[in-house]
Write an enzyme that holds these catalytic residues in place. Sequence first.
Site, PDB file in Angstrom:
ATOM      1  N   ASN A  16      74.430 -90.093 -92.179  1.00  0.00           N
ATOM      2  CA  ASN A  16      74.578 -88.960 -91.259  1.00  0.00           C
ATOM      3  C   ASN A  16      75.735 -89.195 -90.297  1.00  0.00           C
ATOM      4  O   ASN A  16      76.472 -88.260 -89.964  1.00  0.00           O
ATOM      5  CB  ASN A  16      73.274 -88.721 -90.489  1.00  0.00           C
ATOM      6  CG  ASN A  16      72.306 -87.873 -91.280  1.00  0.00           C
ATOM      7  OD1 ASN A  16      72.535 -86.680 -91.497  1.00  0.00           O
ATOM      8  ND2 ASN A  16      71.226 -88.484 -91.748  1.00  0.00           N
ATOM      9  N   HIS A 111      65.823 -85.429 -88.034  1.00  0.00           N
ATOM     10  CA  HIS A 111      64.587 -85.947 -88.620  1.00  0.00           C
ATOM     11  C   HIS A 111      64.405 -85.341 -90.011  1.00  0.00           C
ATOM     12  O   HIS A 111      64.601 -84.137 -90.190  1.00  0.00           O
ATOM     13  CB  HIS A 111      63.397 -85.595 -87.717  1.00  0.00           C
ATOM     14  CG  HIS A 111      62.116 -86.159 -88.219  1.00  0.00           C
ATOM     15  ND1 HIS A 111      61.844 -87.512 -88.185  1.00  0.00           N
ATOM     16  CD2 HIS A 111      61.041 -85.568 -88.801  1.00  0.00           C
ATOM     17  CE1 HIS A 111      60.659 -87.723 -88.722  1.00  0.00           C
ATOM     18  NE2 HIS A 111      60.148 -86.568 -89.105  1.00  0.00           N
TER      19      HIS A 111
HETATM   20  C1  GAR Z   1      67.872 -89.975 -92.218  1.00  0.00           C
HETATM   21  O1  GAR Z   1      67.145 -89.402 -93.252  1.00  0.00           O
HETATM   22  C2  GAR Z   1      67.336 -89.506 -90.870  1.00  0.00           C
HETATM   23  O2  GAR Z   1      66.911 -88.166 -90.884  1.00  0.00           O
HETATM   24  C3  GAR Z   1      66.186 -90.444 -90.656  1.00  0.00           C
HETATM   25  O3  GAR Z   1      66.681 -91.690 -91.082  1.00  0.00           O
HETATM   26  C4  GAR Z   1      67.638 -91.494 -92.141  1.00  0.00           C
HETATM   27  C5  GAR Z   1      68.872 -92.250 -91.772  1.00  0.00           C
HETATM   28  O4  GAR Z   1      69.799 -92.209 -92.824  1.00  0.00           O
HETATM   29  N1  GAR Z   1      65.746 -90.437 -89.294  1.00  0.00           N
HETATM   30  C6  GAR Z   1      64.472 -90.540 -88.909  1.00  0.00           C
HETATM   31  O5  GAR Z   1      63.548 -90.698 -89.685  1.00  0.00           O
HETATM   32  C7  GAR Z   1      64.233 -90.414 -87.415  1.00  0.00           C
HETATM   33  N2  GAR Z   1      62.866 -90.190 -87.129  1.00  0.00           N
HETATM   34  P1  GAR Z   1      71.333 -92.525 -92.557  1.00  0.00           P
HETATM   35  O6  GAR Z   1      71.381 -93.861 -91.818  1.00  0.00           O
HETATM   36  O7  GAR Z   1      71.908 -92.619 -93.925  1.00  0.00           O
HETATM   37  O8  GAR Z   1      71.912 -91.417 -91.729  1.00  0.00           O
END
Ligand code: GAR
Length: 215
Positions: A16, A111
């Site tokens: 992200n 999220h």
């Molecule tokens: C993502 O899916 C984000 O939505 C989630 O962690 C992942 C991080 O991926 N966040 C949560 O669960 C927060 N409660 P990334 O490091 O590849 O962006």
Amino acid sequence: MTRKRTAILISGHGSNMRSLIEAASEPAYPAEIVLVLSNRPEAQGLAVAKERGIATAAVDHRIYTGRENFEASLQVLLELHRVELICLAGFMRLLTPSFVRLWEGRMINIHPALLPAYRGLHTHERALADGAKIHGCTVHFVVPAMDEGPIIAQAPVAVLEDDTPETLARRVLAEEHRLYPAALAAVASERIKLAGGRVIFADPSDPLARPPGAR
Ligand code: GAR
């Protein structure tokens, strides 16, 4: 309008984060990514941000005696870089109410579920176990409670008959990468405001106000 100085807080992969950096590489984008912070020195995202010429820092939560001391270090760095907005992007530390209040209306999170459903971890597994037909992701303002707060934008994802947590996660993540830059742009350009704990769109026909596919 000047671009809002934005920090991204990560704990791991940082996909992200990458989509936000990519969007902000466009000069007309209303936010500029000036700092990437991680609570884990080994987070892959740090190297990616550094490669893109963005200031990075690891503030290892394990060396601090309490959350307040950890957050005091975060705050020093945020002030040093004159940060105006914070994006939590897979940042897996709970923040104290006093830190959250300090950044009220200026800190957002993504999220992987349609909040208020499936707060916390393992959202895809839980949606599949429930037989949910619609899943998705949410960007919201951060309040002093985990995965709660006024909702800025959501993207729905249809759950398929043969989905596994991995296949569903992949499609949700693709939506996250689209939704987060759009939501940050809305906050940074002040197309939305927080009033009475709710998100108000300056223009009710703003595309973020109604997700695609909603009737
Ligand atoms: C993502 O899916 C984000 O939505 C989630 O962690 C992942 C991080 O991926 N966040 C949560 O669960 C927060 N409660 P990334 O490091 O590849 O962006």
